[in-house]
Design a protein around this motif. Structure first.
Motif, PDB file in Angstrom:
ATOM      1  N   CYS B 157      86.950 -48.596 -13.545  1.00 54.64           N
ATOM      2  CA  CYS B 157      85.683 -48.252 -12.871  1.00 54.64           C
ATOM      3  C   CYS B 157      85.936 -47.351 -11.667  1.00 54.64           C
ATOM      4  CB  CYS B 157      84.972 -49.532 -12.455  1.00 54.64           C
ATOM      5  SG  CYS B 157      83.444 -49.267 -11.546  1.00 54.64           S
ATOM      6  N   LYS B 159      83.308 -46.543  -9.653  1.00 54.44           N
ATOM      7  CA  LYS B 159      82.159 -46.779  -8.767  1.00 54.44           C
ATOM      8  C   LYS B 159      81.262 -45.558  -8.622  1.00 54.44           C
ATOM      9  CE  LYS B 159      82.923 -50.894  -6.361  1.00 54.44           C
ATOM     10  NZ  LYS B 159      83.451 -51.221  -5.062  1.00 54.44           N
ATOM     11  N   CYS B 160      80.955 -44.958  -9.746  1.00 55.19           N
ATOM     12  CA  CYS B 160      80.026 -43.828  -9.705  1.00 55.19           C
ATOM     13  C   CYS B 160      78.597 -44.333  -9.742  1.00 55.19           C
ATOM     14  CB  CYS B 160      80.288 -42.905 -10.887  1.00 55.19           C
ATOM     15  SG  CYS B 160      79.858 -43.650 -12.465  1.00 55.19           S
ATOM     16  N   ALA B 162      76.701 -44.937 -12.177  1.00 55.87           N
ATOM     17  CA  ALA B 162      75.829 -44.431 -13.243  1.00 55.87           C
ATOM     18  C   ALA B 162      75.163 -45.601 -13.963  1.00 55.87           C
ATOM     19  CB  ALA B 162      76.622 -43.581 -14.227  1.00 55.87           C
ATOM     20  N   CYS B 163      75.891 -46.727 -14.092  1.00 59.06           N
ATOM     21  CA  CYS B 163      75.326 -47.903 -14.762  1.00 59.06           C
ATOM     22  C   CYS B 163      74.078 -48.370 -14.018  1.00 59.06           C
ATOM     23  CB  CYS B 163      76.365 -49.020 -14.864  1.00 59.06           C
ATOM     24  SG  CYS B 163      77.256 -49.346 -13.320  1.00 59.06           S
ATOM     25  N   TRP B 197      81.633 -55.847  -7.570  1.00 66.12           N
ATOM     26  CA  TRP B 197      80.476 -55.024  -7.937  1.00 66.12           C
ATOM     27  C   TRP B 197      79.893 -55.470  -9.281  1.00 66.12           C
ATOM     28  CZ3 TRP B 197      76.281 -52.562  -8.197  1.00 66.12           C
ATOM     29  CH2 TRP B 197      75.971 -51.666  -9.227  1.00 66.12           C
ATOM     30  N   HIS B 198      80.752 -55.685 -10.255  1.00 67.73           N
ATOM     31  CA  HIS B 198      80.242 -56.023 -11.580  1.00 67.73           C
ATOM     32  C   HIS B 198      79.620 -57.409 -11.626  1.00 67.73           C
ATOM     33  CE1 HIS B 198      81.142 -52.446 -13.895  1.00 67.73           C
ATOM     34  NE2 HIS B 198      82.153 -52.289 -13.064  1.00 67.73           N
ATOM     35  N   CYS B 219      78.000 -45.105 -18.655  1.00 64.05           N
ATOM     36  CA  CYS B 219      79.300 -45.158 -17.974  1.00 64.05           C
ATOM     37  C   CYS B 219      80.231 -44.047 -18.459  1.00 64.05           C
ATOM     38  CB  CYS B 219      79.963 -46.516 -18.196  1.00 64.05           C
ATOM     39  SG  CYS B 219      81.600 -46.581 -17.425  1.00 64.05           S
ATOM     40  N   PRO B 220      80.665 -43.167 -17.546  1.00 63.78           N
ATOM     41  CA  PRO B 220      81.493 -42.035 -17.981  1.00 63.78           C
ATOM     42  C   PRO B 220      82.886 -42.443 -18.441  1.00 63.78           C
ATOM     43  CG  PRO B 220      81.321 -42.052 -15.584  1.00 63.78           C
ATOM     44  CD  PRO B 220      80.390 -43.121 -16.094  1.00 63.78           C
ATOM     45  N   CYS B 225      79.737 -52.252 -19.756  1.00 64.34           N
ATOM     46  CA  CYS B 225      79.213 -53.177 -18.758  1.00 64.34           C
ATOM     47  C   CYS B 225      77.893 -53.804 -19.194  1.00 64.34           C
ATOM     48  CB  CYS B 225      79.092 -52.477 -17.399  1.00 64.34           C
ATOM     49  SG  CYS B 225      78.169 -50.947 -17.460  1.00 64.34           S
TER      50      CYS B 225
HETATM   51  S1  SF4 Z   1      79.063 -46.426 -14.655  1.00 64.44           S
HETATM   52 FE1  SF4 Z   1      81.085 -47.199 -15.213  1.00 64.44          FE
HETATM   53  S2  SF4 Z   1      82.528 -46.281 -13.758  1.00 64.44           S
HETATM   54 FE2  SF4 Z   1      80.462 -45.974 -12.936  1.00 64.44          FE
HETATM   55  S3  SF4 Z   1      80.165 -47.749 -11.578  1.00 64.44           S
HETATM   56 FE3  SF4 Z   1      79.324 -48.329 -13.547  1.00 64.44          FE
HETATM   57  S4  SF4 Z   1      80.994 -49.342 -14.640  1.00 64.44           S
HETATM   58 FE4  SF4 Z   1      81.911 -48.243 -12.897  1.00 64.44          FE
END
Ligand code: SF4
Ligand code: SF4
Ligand code: SF4
Ligand code: SF4
Ligand code: SF4
Lengths: 336, 267
Positions: B157, B159-160, B162-163, B197-198, B219-220, B225
């Motif tokens: 991860c 931490k972008c 996007a999710c 975070w998750h 998620c890139p 997730c």
């Molecule tokens: S989209 Fe993927 S990489 Fe970005 S914060 Fe969520 S889980 Fe992490």
């Protein structure tokens, strides 16, 4: 300057890889899943890919890791102390098989990190990296290196550039002293060049970046930004995969009486990026943040850093969950 | 699809709505969100199996809300998201025209929120079957195995977010991860920061996730997730017999007390 060019057979390439991995960390791309190409440290040679178009993440984390400790601090009743991170302990790294777009990005990052003062975290890391680049023999619709002044076989940023020959062997071009020292230490692995031609991807130019930069001078208030960014959801994906984005956040994290200050990636795509303590946010909606992304790379950086902030790798477009295609938008901007 | 285009044109020409939110095909052939404000451009609208993104995420975005009355192309997950958003008072149902699309890609006649509710009630509301299969496999693991499987995923991860940004239910103006006085969740994208975070995201979506899978799709780096929130959606069903997004007057499972709630999960 004339560079030395040598032939290296596929099996000698494997020997070179093994020799380098014996004394260095070698950072090389492997296919992780059908959609993901990841760089790993010292993967077995058989796992290393020579055919990928682009890795999911760029290789900027070698010089700008997603989390970088800046210093360690501690507090006791009578005194506080600060301990620097010993940057001399950083290992040598051989970056293996990275494409010309990613390699060209190191200079752009340098123009940001060493713009006025020398960022020693960045530059010490960069000093330790030797780049064995790989010219692209395949490309896709997202690629637009040629529109940003790069090319699928550009030597910019590489110490050695490998190009694949039609028969499956490689040409090695030695660009820098670092690169030549590898030739000097393993001359037995290289042969003289033959007539065989390298296979280089064809990447057509999509726009003139000079014209885009020119248009952007007066485009700040253009309705283009809102119209073309309504679907942008404001994540950090485009920034974090980008080889040239350099923004970071600084945080302190403490545990008991000890702690550390670190920096970690940040993105102008986030609302929090520009939020003032007062609650005012000069970029309060997403179109302003999207505009910043394009303006920074194609207007402000050419102006201040004398370099574009984009190498045309297409990674932001392929990573974007809502298909914000940057070359499509730049093409359109050229004609507004 | 022709029905969808003519309905969109009708709505725009009669000024019933100012924008139609649907899908168009981008230059690489991917479907992507389209915001049609001019009936002459409605021909761009497409509807096929590529059109999977959950468009309900746009209903709470400032620049989209500026349009006022809008129509939205909505398959089941979008309809369920709209239900959640109305029940959480983020969207006013009266401002919205639902261009419902059935499982076999035909245009539904959804004249009101109660008609939409009737449609949702008749659908299978469990997790999509491919995700159900993966979850069944994961649930065979021991807690230690499961933890290390997820640690391996979280390690990727960046931490972008996007999710979070892709999820219609993550509409908070200031997400907990952005609250920094004090900082609740570490900003850094490392094992510790990513795990927190998750877990936080999953817990904030328990009983609210409508199983669209958008977070995982966005998620890139390919972290699935959505399986975390889908697992919780299953558990909410098992313990409370509630599916999220089935009524415009839902109470949030985790913030509602009923005397006959099962408490077997409390250790
Ligand atoms: S989209 Fe993927 S990489 Fe970005 S914060 Fe969520 S889980 Fe992490
Ligand atoms: S352009 Fe795409 S990747 Fe970048 S912030 Fe917008 S939605 Fe995210
Ligand atoms: S802006 Fe996009 S195309 Fe340009 S260098 Fe960054 S990721 Fe690559
Ligand atoms: S585009 Fe945005 S995130 Fe990237 S370097 Fe510029 S301001 Fe920073
Ligand atoms: S599957 Fe993911 S994006 Fe969809 S509602 Fe659940 S948490 Fe949100």
């Amino acid at each position: 300057m004339e560079t030395t060019r040598k032939l290296i057979r596929k099996h000698s390439l494997e020997l070179l890889y093994k020799k380098l991995s014996a004394s260095n960390k070698v950072y090389a791309p492997v296919t992780a899943t059908d959609k993901q190409v990841e760089y790993k440290y010292n993967p077995p040679f058989s796992d290393v890919t020579f055919d990928h178009i682009r890795s999911t993440l760029s290789v900027k984390n070698l010089v700008f890791p997603k989390v970088e400790n800046l210093f360690i601090f501690s507090n006791s009743k009578t005194e506080s102390s600060i301990t620097d991170v010993n940057l001399n302990l950083l290992p040598n790294v051989v970056l293996w098989g990275s494409h010309p777009c990613d390699n060209a990005a190191f200079d752009i990052l340098r123009s940001i990190f060493c713009w006025d003062i020398n960022d020693e975290f960045f530059s010490k890391r960069l000093e330790k990296v030797t780049v064995i680049g790989l010219a692209c023999h395949t490309s896709d619709d997202y690629c637009f290196c040629t529109s940003t002044g790069n090319a699928p076989n550009s030597v910019k940023g590489s110490d050695i550039l490998l190009s694949k020959l039609s028969g499956g062997d490689y040409i090695a071009e030695f660009i820098t002293a670092k690169g030549s020292s590898i030739l000097a230490s393993s001359p037995e692995l290289f042969e003289n060049e033959t007539e065989e031609k390298a296979v280089i991807a064809v990447v057509n130019t999509k726009f003139s970046h000079e014209q885009v930069t020119e248009k952007l001078q007066t485009a700040f208030e253009h309705p283009f930004w809102v119209e073309n960014s309504l679907r942008c959801i404001g994540c950090g994906a485009c920034t974090y995969v980008c080889p040239t984005c350099a923004c970071f956040d600084i945080q302190d994290e403490t545990k008991g009486k000890e702690g550390r200050r670190y920096r970690s990636w940040d993105s102008c795509g986030f609302g929090l990026f520009t939020l003032h303590t007062s609650g005012h946010n000069p970029r309060h909606v997403q179109s302003q943040r999207w505009r910043q992304r394009i303006m920074h790379k194609f207007s402000y950086m050419p102006d201040r850093n004398e370099s574009l902030g984009c190498v045309g790798c297409g990674r932001c477009s392929s990573a974007c969950p809502v298909d914000m295609n940057i070359s499509e938008q730049l093409e359109a901007l050229q004609n507004i | 699809m022709n029905n969808l285009i003519s309905r969109a044109k009708e709505l725009l020409e009669s000024k019933t709505v100012n924008v139609v939110i649907g899908y168009e095909a981008g230059p690489t052939g991917l479907a992507r969100p389209a915001f049609i404000t001019d009936s002459a451009k409605a021909d761009k609208l497409i509807y096929d199996e590529r059109c999977v993104q959950n468009l309900a995420v746009y209903l709470t975005k400032a620049e989209v809300k500026n349009f006022g009355k809008m129509a939205i192309v909505a398959r089941l997950p979008v309809m369920r998201s709209i239900m959640m958003l109305i029940s959480e008072q983020q969207v006013i149902g009266d401002n919205l025209i639902i261009l419902g699309i059935s499982e076999d890609n035909s245009l539904l006649d959804i004249a009101s929120i109660s008609v939409m509710q009737g449609y949702i009630d008749k659908c299978d509301l469990g997790n999509p079957s491919k995700d159900r299969e993966i979850l069944a496999e994961l649930n065979k693991m021991t807690p230690e195995e499961k933890f290390s499987w997820w640690q391996n995923q979280f390690s990727k991860c960046i931490k972008c977010y996007a999710c979070r940004q892709a999820c219609p239910m993550c509409y908070c103006i200031r997400c907990t991860v952005e609250v920094n006085q004090p900082q609740w969740i570490p900003v850094q994208a490392n094992a510790h920061g990513n795990t927190e975070w998750h877990i936080l995201r999953a817990m904030h979506l328990a009983g609210r996730c409508i199983s669209c899978g958008e977070c995982g799709r966005a998620c890139p780096v390919g972290i699935p997730c959505h399986l975390l929130t889908m697992q919780l959606a299953d558990q909410v069903w098992n313990y409370f017999h509630v599916h999220a997004g089935t009524s415009d007057k839902m109470n949030s499972v985790l913030s509602t007390y009923e005397p006959n709630d099962k408490e077997s999960f409390i250790i």
